[in-house]
Design an enzyme around this catalytic site. Structure first.
Site, PDB file in Angstrom:
ATOM      1  N   ASN A   9       9.524 -11.094  -3.632  1.00  0.00           N
ATOM      2  CA  ASN A   9      10.559 -10.308  -4.305  1.00  0.00           C
ATOM      3  C   ASN A   9      11.353  -9.572  -3.225  1.00  0.00           C
ATOM      4  O   ASN A   9      10.847  -8.632  -2.627  1.00  0.00           O
ATOM      5  CB  ASN A   9       9.864  -9.324  -5.267  1.00  0.00           C
ATOM      6  CG  ASN A   9      10.829  -8.345  -5.886  1.00  0.00           C
ATOM      7  OD1 ASN A   9      12.042  -8.492  -5.787  1.00  0.00           O
ATOM      8  ND2 ASN A   9      10.282  -7.320  -6.544  1.00  0.00           N
ATOM      9  N   LYS A  11      13.959  -7.762  -3.498  1.00  0.00           N
ATOM     10  CA  LYS A  11      14.567  -6.502  -3.955  1.00  0.00           C
ATOM     11  C   LYS A  11      16.030  -6.405  -3.469  1.00  0.00           C
ATOM     12  O   LYS A  11      16.701  -7.431  -3.358  1.00  0.00           O
ATOM     13  CB  LYS A  11      13.703  -5.318  -3.506  1.00  0.00           C
ATOM     14  CG  LYS A  11      12.231  -5.513  -3.920  1.00  0.00           C
ATOM     15  CD  LYS A  11      11.364  -4.317  -3.755  1.00  0.00           C
ATOM     16  CE  LYS A  11       9.954  -4.654  -4.214  1.00  0.00           C
ATOM     17  NZ  LYS A  11       9.031  -3.524  -4.149  1.00  0.00           N
ATOM     18  N   HIS A  95       9.432  -5.471 -13.593  1.00  0.00           N
ATOM     19  CA  HIS A  95       8.983  -4.877 -12.341  1.00  0.00           C
ATOM     20  C   HIS A  95       8.955  -3.347 -12.484  1.00  0.00           C
ATOM     21  O   HIS A  95       9.806  -2.763 -13.154  1.00  0.00           O
ATOM     22  CB  HIS A  95       9.904  -5.299 -11.195  1.00  0.00           C
ATOM     23  CG  HIS A  95       9.341  -4.919  -9.870  1.00  0.00           C
ATOM     24  ND1 HIS A  95       9.457  -3.652  -9.358  1.00  0.00           N
ATOM     25  CD2 HIS A  95       8.609  -5.627  -8.980  1.00  0.00           C
ATOM     26  CE1 HIS A  95       8.828  -3.599  -8.192  1.00  0.00           C
ATOM     27  NE2 HIS A  95       8.298  -4.789  -7.940  1.00  0.00           N
ATOM     28  N   GLU A  97       9.882  -1.047 -10.639  1.00  0.00           N
ATOM     29  CA  GLU A  97      11.119  -0.347 -10.257  1.00  0.00           C
ATOM     30  C   GLU A  97      12.145  -0.429 -11.383  1.00  0.00           C
ATOM     31  O   GLU A  97      12.910   0.511 -11.606  1.00  0.00           O
ATOM     32  CB  GLU A  97      11.651  -0.935  -8.939  1.00  0.00           C
ATOM     33  CG  GLU A  97      10.773  -0.512  -7.766  1.00  0.00           C
ATOM     34  CD  GLU A  97      10.681  -1.508  -6.635  1.00  0.00           C
ATOM     35  OE1 GLU A  97      11.532  -2.399  -6.520  1.00  0.00           O
ATOM     36  OE2 GLU A  97       9.709  -1.401  -5.852  1.00  0.00           O
ATOM     37  N   GLU A 167       0.674  -5.316 -10.910  1.00  0.00           N
ATOM     38  CA  GLU A 167       1.121  -4.549  -9.748  1.00  0.00           C
ATOM     39  C   GLU A 167       0.864  -3.058  -9.981  1.00  0.00           C
ATOM     40  O   GLU A 167       1.678  -2.373 -10.616  1.00  0.00           O
ATOM     41  CB  GLU A 167       2.619  -4.767  -9.527  1.00  0.00           C
ATOM     42  CG  GLU A 167       2.978  -6.215  -9.274  1.00  0.00           C
ATOM     43  CD  GLU A 167       4.286  -6.330  -8.502  1.00  0.00           C
ATOM     44  OE1 GLU A 167       4.263  -6.908  -7.428  1.00  0.00           O
ATOM     45  OE2 GLU A 167       5.297  -5.808  -8.976  1.00  0.00           O
ATOM     46  N   GLY A 173       4.846  -0.813  -2.185  1.00  0.00           N
ATOM     47  CA  GLY A 173       5.679  -0.256  -1.114  1.00  0.00           C
ATOM     48  C   GLY A 173       5.077   0.968  -0.451  1.00  0.00           C
ATOM     49  O   GLY A 173       5.748   1.676   0.290  1.00  0.00           O
ATOM     50  N   SER A 213       1.623  -4.093  -1.751  1.00  0.00           N
ATOM     51  CA  SER A 213       1.272  -4.024  -0.328  1.00  0.00           C
ATOM     52  C   SER A 213       0.367  -5.169   0.133  1.00  0.00           C
ATOM     53  O   SER A 213      -0.539  -4.952   0.943  1.00  0.00           O
ATOM     54  CB  SER A 213       0.645  -2.672   0.013  1.00  0.00           C
ATOM     55  OG  SER A 213       1.573  -1.634  -0.242  1.00  0.00           O
TER      56      SER A 213
HETATM   57  P1  PGA Z   1       5.233  -4.450  -1.794  1.00  0.00           P
HETATM   58  O1  PGA Z   1       6.007  -4.723  -3.163  1.00  0.00           O
HETATM   59  O2  PGA Z   1       4.572  -5.739  -1.397  1.00  0.00           O
HETATM   60  O3  PGA Z   1       6.287  -4.011  -0.837  1.00  0.00           O
HETATM   61  O4  PGA Z   1       4.232  -3.384  -2.077  1.00  0.00           O
HETATM   62  C1  PGA Z   1       5.431  -5.517  -4.167  1.00  0.00           C
HETATM   63  C2  PGA Z   1       6.393  -5.657  -5.318  1.00  0.00           C
HETATM   64  O5  PGA Z   1       7.125  -4.687  -5.597  1.00  0.00           O
HETATM   65  O6  PGA Z   1       6.458  -6.721  -5.954  1.00  0.00           O
END
Ligand code: PGA
Length: 250
Positions: A9, A11, A95, A97, A167, A173, A213
């Site tokens: 992803n 983003k 997601h 976010e 997740e 993140g 992560s």
């Molecule tokens: P990250 O993000 O690997 O940077 O923690 C995962 C995601 O948001 O799908």
């Protein structure tokens, strides 16, 4: 046998030129000897070029979001038909976010899921608890509710086109990863919850990805757990060497 999947992803990262560069590097570096479905999700404006670029590769392309309506006066939004018309048949929905910053509710996500499935798209459906939920021991309830309200209304046959991505928000993140035991415990719970509602065939066949992560140094251990069928990768998907090393861990 369920499919192993590693999805990146991207983003809101990578302009047109950077997208091309990263795709070229991925084509170069991704291992070709792995039984794994690889998907990348660049930003909307770079999807068409990504589809063109990856035409003769085994790397699929997904959108990061989509509107639930067929068309209409929704300034700034993108429809399923628009995605399909440029060759994108997979979409990430729910997601954290999108849920947190754009207030996407379970009910809204349920209607996005319906629209995507109606257009024969594959849905990567994301969900997961926040830190406060885990600290209060409420994480299983939260996850079960997100599944119930966002995706469990679909018909049994739709599961062929659904990939789940657990997740935990506290691990996205942040550099914090769920331990492989925590991931396995939750994935087993998710599979069991699906089994109760849709039966063993669906539960055994659905791919459940872990996200939060995932990095080259923890991927192998997390992917080694029996109910973890791959990963949805954020930050580490932006570097071809890291993403390739993560795919190598499958
Ligand atoms: P990250 O993000 O690997 O940077 O923690 C995962 C995601 O948001 O799908």
């Amino acid at each position: 046998m369920r499919t192993k999947i590693v999805a990146g992803n991207w983003k809101m990262h990578k302009n047109a030129e950077e997208t091309e560069d990263l795709l070229n590097e991925l084509i170069d570096k991704l291992p070709s000897d792995k039984e794994v479905r690889i998907i990348v999700a660049p930003t909307f404006v770079n999807l068409a070029s990504a589809v063109d670029h990856l035409e003769f590769t085994n790397i699929g392309v997904a959108a990061q979001n989509m509107h639930q309506a067929e068309s209409g006066a929704f300034t700034g939004e993108i429809s399923a038909d628009m995605l399909k018309s440029i060759g994108v048949d997979t979409v990430i929905l729910g997601h954290s976010e999108r849920r947190a910053y754009f207030h996407e509710s379970d009910a809204l996500l349920a209607s996005k899921v319906d629209t995507a499935l109606k257009h024969d798209m594959t849905v990567i459906f994301c969900f997961g608890e926040e830190l406060k939920d885990r600290q209060s021991g409420n994480h299983f309830n939260i996850v079960e509710n997100q599944l119930n309200d966002g995706i469990f209304h679909v018909e049994e046959k739709s599961w062929e086109n659904i990939i789940l991505a657990y997740e935990p928000v506290w691990a996205i993140g942040t550099g914090e990863t769920a331990s492989s035991e925590q991931a396995q415990e939750m994935h087993e719970f998710i599979r069991e919850t699906i089994r109760r509602k849709f039966g063993s065939n669906v539960a055994e066949d659905v791919s459940i990805l872990y996200g939060g992560s995932v990095k080259p140094d923890n991927a192998k251990e997390i992917f080694g757990k029996p109910d973890v069928d791959g990963g949805l990768i954020g930050g580490a998907a932006l570097k071809a060497t890291d993403f390739a090393a993560i795919v190598d861990g499958i």
